[in-house]
Design an enzyme around this catalytic site. Structure first.
Site, PDB file in Angstrom:
ATOM      1  N   ARG A  56      22.134 -23.916  -6.843  1.00  0.00           N
ATOM      2  CA  ARG A  56      22.573 -25.109  -7.563  1.00  0.00           C
ATOM      3  C   ARG A  56      24.081 -25.003  -7.735  1.00  0.00           C
ATOM      4  O   ARG A  56      24.603 -23.905  -7.945  1.00  0.00           O
ATOM      5  CB  ARG A  56      21.905 -25.197  -8.947  1.00  0.00           C
ATOM      6  CG  ARG A  56      20.446 -25.589  -8.929  1.00  0.00           C
ATOM      7  CD  ARG A  56      20.265 -27.060  -8.554  1.00  0.00           C
ATOM      8  NE  ARG A  56      18.883 -27.483  -8.567  1.00  0.00           N
ATOM      9  CZ  ARG A  56      18.072 -27.484  -7.501  1.00  0.00           C
ATOM     10  NH1 ARG A  56      18.516 -27.076  -6.338  1.00  0.00           N
ATOM     11  NH2 ARG A  56      16.828 -27.917  -7.596  1.00  0.00           N
TER      12      ARG A  56
ATOM     13  N   GLU B 136      26.736 -33.510  -7.341  1.00  0.00           N
ATOM     14  CA  GLU B 136      26.292 -34.145  -6.092  1.00  0.00           C
ATOM     15  C   GLU B 136      26.023 -35.631  -6.327  1.00  0.00           C
ATOM     16  O   GLU B 136      25.531 -35.986  -7.387  1.00  0.00           O
ATOM     17  CB  GLU B 136      25.016 -33.467  -5.602  1.00  0.00           C
ATOM     18  CG  GLU B 136      25.262 -32.016  -5.224  1.00  0.00           C
ATOM     19  CD  GLU B 136      23.996 -31.244  -4.963  1.00  0.00           C
ATOM     20  OE1 GLU B 136      22.921 -31.857  -4.809  1.00  0.00           O
ATOM     21  OE2 GLU B 136      24.070 -30.017  -4.915  1.00  0.00           O
TER      22      GLU B 136
ATOM     23  N   HIS C 169      23.279 -30.764   0.675  1.00  0.00           N
ATOM     24  CA  HIS C 169      22.051 -30.311   0.005  1.00  0.00           C
ATOM     25  C   HIS C 169      20.819 -30.565   0.893  1.00  0.00           C
ATOM     26  O   HIS C 169      19.968 -31.385   0.560  1.00  0.00           O
ATOM     27  CB  HIS C 169      21.877 -31.001  -1.359  1.00  0.00           C
ATOM     28  CG  HIS C 169      20.873 -30.307  -2.254  1.00  0.00           C
ATOM     29  ND1 HIS C 169      20.928 -30.351  -3.615  1.00  0.00           N
ATOM     30  CD2 HIS C 169      19.790 -29.558  -1.974  1.00  0.00           C
ATOM     31  CE1 HIS C 169      19.923 -29.663  -4.139  1.00  0.00           C
ATOM     32  NE2 HIS C 169      19.210 -29.172  -3.131  1.00  0.00           N
TER      33      HIS C 169
HETATM   34  C1  8YV Z   1      15.483 -30.571  -2.978  1.00  0.00           C
HETATM   35  C2  8YV Z   1      15.739 -28.268  -3.963  1.00  0.00           C
HETATM   36  O1  8YV Z   1      16.542 -30.990  -2.176  1.00  0.00           O
HETATM   37  O2  8YV Z   1      13.510 -27.580  -4.175  1.00  0.00           O
HETATM   38  C3  8YV Z   1      14.624 -27.624  -4.673  1.00  0.00           C
HETATM   39  O3  8YV Z   1      14.856 -27.102  -5.773  1.00  0.00           O
HETATM   40  O4  8YV Z   1      16.865 -28.123  -4.299  1.00  0.00           O
HETATM   41  C4  8YV Z   1      15.490 -29.094  -2.791  1.00  0.00           C
HETATM   42  O5  8YV Z   1      14.393 -28.677  -2.074  1.00  0.00           O
HETATM   43  C5  8YV Z   1      15.715 -31.175  -4.305  1.00  0.00           C
HETATM   44  O6  8YV Z   1      14.703 -30.867  -5.174  1.00  0.00           O
HETATM   45  C6  8YV Z   1      15.843 -32.674  -4.097  1.00  0.00           C
HETATM   46  O7  8YV Z   1      15.760 -33.364  -5.219  1.00  0.00           O
END
Ligand code: 8YV
Length: 325
Positions: free
Chosen positions: A236, A265, A283
């Protein structure tokens, strides 16, 4: 009431796997489509018993959850759930589920791709070819190489382990830092992140977001990583002190960075966009059709388990099952 479909709020787009899986069994209410979201919650809030979340910009905090007095379950898309106050949910008898495991290998593939792109400058070399510069001479030899690098994993959870397995296959030495040593993991463990940063030349960040990890990659850690250091972040944006990273890249305190995630983002700081010695991804760690469909399906399956009175498939640790009500 027996036979009646329970009311479920969908905080996310009408994705086919979500709607196709949920619609036959529950009555869906589409939060993002409401012109006036506040008025919408006022009109349906009292009957909503579960929420399916596939949109992280709407924070599911105490104020939001309190507006649904009959809320029992939140089924969230993604392994990370830092957009949800799971601790509050757990203390108020609400079960939160996420979508672990099904994305491990996909994200680990992306991690290796981003690492290789950053070390060997593949995106820059590709831009060089497209700009028609090859006839004027070879792309310069890269200073960095994966050979003889040591990767310090920041986090050794499910995805971290899948990344480490790949690094081993590449002949790269792996060490790690996490809150506690991981049982059954033979890589060298560092209780202190800054000590590990001093000993390695590459940091691979794959810890959960949230308050516990906020800004853990700070100026001190970056200085310890040093001038050959490469930072890769697939976790993150909040885990990295972004202004400190920008300064470290500008001053060449570290060599380079490969980033799949950012503090705000989809906004990426102009300074990063203007630097040629960083690699920036939008991302996309888990974003293939097949893996995203598996994640959607797990969102559905957790709601369907709840609707059938069964235990959740993948509850998060903060929300014990059966819930304390
Ligand atoms: C997704 C992610 O892009 O699973 C996660 O925690 O960061 C990613 O797989 C994200 O959740 C999209 O909203």
């Amino acid at each position: 009431m027996a036979g009646e479909k329970p009311d479920v709020l969908l905080v996310g787009q009408r994705k086919p796997v979500l709607v196709g899986g949920l619609d036959p069994k529950v009555t869906l209410h589409y939060f993002l489509e409401a012109k006036d979201r506040d008025a919408f919650i006022k009109s349906v809030g009292d009957k909503i018993r579960a929420i399916a979340v596939a949109y992280t910009e709407n924070k599911i905090d105490a104020d939001f959850m309190q507006r649904f007095p009959k809320l029992e379950q939140i089924s969230s898309f993604g392994v990370g759930y830092d957009h949800i106050d799971a601790k509050w949910a757990g203390a108020h008898g609400i079960v939160v589920t996420n979508t672990p495991e099904v994305l491990n290998e996909e994200v680990a593939d992306t991690a290796l791709g981003l690492l290789l792109c950053t070390v060997r400058e593949f995106p820059q070399a590709e831009r060089f070819v497209r700009a028609g510069k090859w006839p004027q001479g070879q792309y310069p030899l890269t200073k960095a190489t994966l050979r003889n690098r040591t990767v310090g994993m920041v986090g050794m959870g499910r995805i971290g382990k899948a990344i480490a397995r790949r690094l081993e296959a590449f002949g790269v030495l792996v060490v790690y830092h996490s809150r506690n040593p991981q049982p059954g993991v033979a890589y060298k463990y560092y209780p202190k992140l800054v000590d590990m940063a001093r000993d390695v030349d590459t940091l691979m960040v794959i810890v959960p977001g949230g308050a516990a990890t906020a800004n853990m990659i700070n100026a001190e850690v970056l200085a310890a990583l040093g001038p050959n250091g490469i930072l890769i972040n697939l976790a993150r944006g909040s885990v990295v002190d972004e202004p400190a990273l920008i300064a470290a890249l500008k001053n060449r305190t570290i060599y380079s960075a490969g980033l799949d995630v950012f503090a705000k983002e989809p906004q990426i700081p102009k300074e990063l966009l203007e630097m040629d010695h960083v690699v920036l991804f939008p991302h996309l760690g888990s974003s293939t059709e097949v893996t995203r469909a598996a994640m959607d399906q797990l969102v559905v399956d957790n709601i369907l388990a709840w609707a059938a009175g069964k235990p959740p498939l993948t509850p998060v640790p903060e929300t014990p099952y059966p819930p304390k009500r």
